[in-house]
Motif scaffolding. Structure first.
Motif, PDB file in Angstrom:
ATOM      1  N   PRO A   1     138.516  97.722 -31.364  1.00 14.31           N
ATOM      2  CA  PRO A   1     139.259  98.120 -32.562  1.00 14.31           C
ATOM      3  C   PRO A   1     138.323  98.658 -33.640  1.00 14.31           C
ATOM      4  O   PRO A   1     137.167  98.248 -33.731  1.00 14.31           O
ATOM      5  N   ARG A   2     138.847  99.570 -34.415  1.00 15.44           N
ATOM      6  CA  ARG A   2     138.056 100.148 -35.503  1.00 15.44           C
ATOM      7  C   ARG A   2     137.821  99.122 -36.601  1.00 15.44           C
ATOM      8  O   ARG A   2     138.670  98.289 -36.870  1.00 15.44           O
ATOM      9  N   GLN A   3     136.661  99.225 -37.217  1.00 13.27           N
ATOM     10  CA  GLN A   3     136.405  98.430 -38.410  1.00 13.27           C
ATOM     11  C   GLN A   3     137.199  99.066 -39.548  1.00 13.27           C
ATOM     12  O   GLN A   3     137.626 100.217 -39.461  1.00 13.27           O
ATOM     13  N   ARG A   4     137.396  98.324 -40.626  1.00  9.71           N
ATOM     14  CA  ARG A   4     138.164  98.830 -41.769  1.00  9.71           C
ATOM     15  C   ARG A   4     137.254  98.933 -42.993  1.00  9.71           C
ATOM     16  O   ARG A   4     136.505  98.014 -43.304  1.00  9.71           O
ATOM     17  N   LEU A   5     137.348 100.059 -43.659  1.00 14.80           N
ATOM     18  CA  LEU A   5     136.638 100.277 -44.905  1.00 14.80           C
ATOM     19  C   LEU A   5     137.580  99.891 -46.037  1.00 14.80           C
ATOM     20  O   LEU A   5     138.743 100.322 -46.043  1.00 14.80           O
TER      21      LEU A   5
ATOM     22  N   GLY B   1     139.082  97.329 -46.332  1.00 19.54           N
ATOM     23  CA  GLY B   1     140.143  96.504 -45.799  1.00 19.54           C
ATOM     24  C   GLY B   1     141.322  97.242 -45.204  1.00 19.54           C
ATOM     25  O   GLY B   1     142.171  96.641 -44.572  1.00 19.54           O
ATOM     26  N   PHE B   2     141.418  98.560 -45.367  1.00 18.52           N
ATOM     27  CA  PHE B   2     142.594  99.257 -44.847  1.00 18.52           C
ATOM     28  C   PHE B   2     142.324 100.659 -44.295  1.00 18.52           C
ATOM     29  O   PHE B   2     143.157 101.211 -43.595  1.00 18.52           O
ATOM     30  N   ILE B   3     141.192 101.240 -44.560  1.00 19.83           N
ATOM     31  CA  ILE B   3     140.891 102.591 -44.068  1.00 19.83           C
ATOM     32  C   ILE B   3     140.208 102.473 -42.704  1.00 19.83           C
ATOM     33  O   ILE B   3     139.151 101.851 -42.589  1.00 19.83           O
ATOM     34  N   PRO B   4     140.815 103.057 -41.640  1.00 20.62           N
ATOM     35  CA  PRO B   4     140.166 103.008 -40.321  1.00 20.62           C
ATOM     36  C   PRO B   4     138.780 103.650 -40.392  1.00 20.62           C
ATOM     37  O   PRO B   4     138.621 104.732 -40.946  1.00 20.62           O
ATOM     38  N   TRP B   5     137.791 102.964 -39.852  1.00 20.35           N
ATOM     39  CA  TRP B   5     136.423 103.426 -39.943  1.00 20.35           C
ATOM     40  C   TRP B   5     135.826 103.507 -38.551  1.00 20.35           C
ATOM     41  O   TRP B   5     136.519 103.839 -37.595  1.00 20.35           O
ATOM     42  N   THR B   6     134.580 103.180 -38.393  1.00 21.86           N
ATOM     43  CA  THR B   6     133.903 103.303 -37.099  1.00 21.86           C
ATOM     44  C   THR B   6     134.243 102.123 -36.190  1.00 21.86           C
ATOM     45  O   THR B   6     134.751 101.104 -36.635  1.00 21.86           O
ATOM     46  N   ARG B   7     133.912 102.296 -34.921  1.00 19.81           N
ATOM     47  CA  ARG B   7     134.064 101.215 -33.951  1.00 19.81           C
ATOM     48  C   ARG B   7     132.737 100.459 -33.861  1.00 19.81           C
ATOM     49  O   ARG B   7     131.679 101.055 -34.040  1.00 19.81           O
TER      50      ARG B   7
END
Length: 157
Positions: A80-84, A86-92
């Motif tokens: 799953p992608r990390q969140r920037l 808390g809510f913006i999909p970021w890198t894996r």
């Protein structure tokens, strides 16, 4: 006039192509606890796992256990992608991908040593071959028995 006709045709062709690609990856098995049922649903998977066992020595059950643990038999799964914020999909967190969750660096080694440039992490044939190759390499480097799935799995990580 041609442009008006061409757009829907290209859109339909793209839709059919995408639908066809989605159909290439089989759904995960219904009962993942029973390898016999898995092979009844996907008979070719047994052939691929047996071929890997004959080539590398890793038992079929060990290969299938790795795939179940890594991807739950989902061909295109990624971490799953990390969140920037808390809510913006970021890198894996890693490049792990496919049935075996092979990461880019070790997959590249596999392609160079044992696979081919056409090998795909999303194909069970290549995933079982990769697991067999990786475990055979682990056995060569560390002496872990190919019949010790627990220690092989620890080395896999």
């Amino acid at each position: 006039m041609i442009v008006k006709w061409l757009r829907p045709t290209l859109a339909m062709a793209a839709l059919l192509w995408l639908t066809g690609c989605a159909m290439l990856a089989p759904a995960p098995p219904n009962d993942q606890r029973n390898v016999c049922e898995i092979f009844r649903e996907q008979p070719s998977w047994y052939d691929h796992a047996r071929s890997s066992q004959e080539k590398w020595g890793t038992p079929i059950a060990t290969q299938m256990a790795f795939i179940q643990r890594e991807s739950s038999f989902r061909s295109h799964v990624k971490p799953p992608r990390q969140r920037l914020l808390g809510f913006i999909p970021w890198t894996r967190p890693s490049s792990a991908y496919g049935y075996a969750q092979a990461q880019d660096p070790v997959w590249d080694e596999y392609e160079d040593e044992a696979g081919s440039l056409l090998a795909r992490r999303t194909h069970i044939k290549h995933a079982t071959d990769f697991i067999g190759w990786y475990n055979a390499r682990t056995h060569r480097m560390t002496g872990v028995s190919l019949h010790n799935p627990e220690h092989l799995y620890l080395a896999y990580h």
